[in-house]
Design a protein around this motif. Structure first.
Motif: not given
Length: 264
Positions: A142-161
Motif C-alpha cells: 500500500v505504501w509503495a503504491t501510494d508513493m509510487g503513484a504520487y511521485f510518478v504522477g507528479r513527474r510524468i503524469g498527463k492522462n487523468k485516471l
C-alpha cells in the motif's frame, strides 16, 4: 508536509507497538479503529453517532473485527457473522418501531458502512494472527503504491485516471504505483520467502500487482464517498492526514483479497 511527517510518525509510533504485540490487545485496538471508521461514515452523512443506529453500527463493526470464534466457541456457525446478523436485525427492527421516520434505506447505510469497514479490519486481524510478515507485506504494498503513484504522477503524469472521482490521479501515476509495489515486494520476498507461501515467487509478483490495483480502488472508493458527501477528509483524527478511513481505505480492500488468495 512537515505536519504530515510529524503526525504520521506519531500515528506509526502508536500503531506499531500494538502490531508487534499482537494478540487480544492488537485485536481490540483494530476494533476501536473500525468503530472510529464507522463514526466517520456516520458524520459524513450527518447522522448522529450516539443514536440507536450509530451505536449498533459501531458494535457491528466491532463484532466483525474481533475473531469471535476464539471467544464464543459455543456458537455452531461463524461467530462474527452470527453476532453481526443479530445487530443487523436490530437495525432493521427500527423500520418497524419507528416506521414513520426510519425506512429500509435509512437502515441500509449503517449496515453497509459497518460491513465495508468491518470486513477490511477483520482481515487485518486475521493477517496478524497468521504472522506479522503478512501484515508488513500488505503495508509495504500500500505504501509503495501510494508513493509510487504520487511521485510518478507528479513527474510524468498527463492522462487523468478518473477525473470525476479524483482529479489529481493519473494513469501514469497508477502504473508507477503498481511498479513500485512489485519492486518493493520483490525485495521483501527475497528477504522473507515464507511470506508468499503457498504460492511460488513469480505468481506472487502477479498477485502483488493485483493487490496494488485493488489498493488504488480502495482509495478511489473512499474518494468517491467523500466527493458524494462533499467533504475533504473522512475525519480529523490525524492532523495532515485526515481520519482513519483516509489512512486505511486501501488496506480495507487489500487484506480481504490476500485472504481470498490464501495468504492467510
Amino acid at each position: 508536509m512537515k505536519e504530515r511527517v510529524i503526525w504520521g510518525t506519531i500515528a506509526a509510533a502508536i500503531f506499531l507497538p500494538f502490531l508487534l504485540l499482537g494478540g487480544l490487545s492488537f485485536q481490540l485496538f483494530v476494533a476501536l479503529l473500525a468503530m472510529i471508521g464507522v463514526t466517520e461514515m456516520m458524520r459524513m452523512k450527518k447522522l448522529e453517532i450516539f443514536s440507536f443506529e450509530g451505536i449498533l453500527a459501531m458494535l457491528a463493526a466491532f463484532v466483525l473485527t474481533i475473531p469471535m470464534d476464539n471467544y464464543l466457541t459455543f456458537l455452531p456457525i461463524n461467530a462474527n457473522f452470527a453476532c453481526f446478523g443479530i445487530l443487523v436485525f436490530l437495525l432493521l427492527a427500527g423500520t418497524v418501531i419507528n416506521s414513520d421516520h426510519y425506512s429500509f434505506e435509512d437502515a441500509a447505510f449503517p449496515i453497509a458502512s459497518s460491513l465495508y469497514i468491518g470486513i477490511g479490519f477483520q482481515n487485518l486481524v486475521n493477517a496478524r494472527i497468521a504472522g506479522i510478515d503478512k501484515v508488513l507485506l500488505a503495508l509495504f504494498i500500500v505504501w509503495a503504491t501510494d508513493m509510487g503513484a504520487y511521485f510518478v504522477g507528479r513527474r510524468i503524469g498527463k492522462n487523468k485516471l478518473l477525473p470525476k472521482v479524483s482529479p489529481n490521479k493519473t494513469i501514469e501515476g497508477s502504473l508507477g504505483g503498481i511498479a513500485c509495489a512489485v519492486v518493493l515486494a520483490f525485495v521483501f520476498m527475497l528477504v522473507d520467502r515464507s511470506v508468499y507461501a503457498p504460492h511460488n515467487f513469480i505468481s506472487m509478483l502477479l498477485f502483488v500487482a493485483i493487490f496494488s490495483i485493488f489498493a488504488q480502488f480502495g482509495d478511489l472508493v473512499e474518494s468517491a464517498i467523500k466527493r458524494h458527501f462533499e467533504v475533504k477528509d473522512s475525519g480529523k483524527l490525524i492532523p495532515g492526514h485526515g481520519g482513519i478511513l483516509d489512512r486505511f481505505d486501501s488496506m480495507i480492500f487489500v487484506f480481504p483479497l490476500m485472504h481470498l488468495f490464501g495468504l492467510f
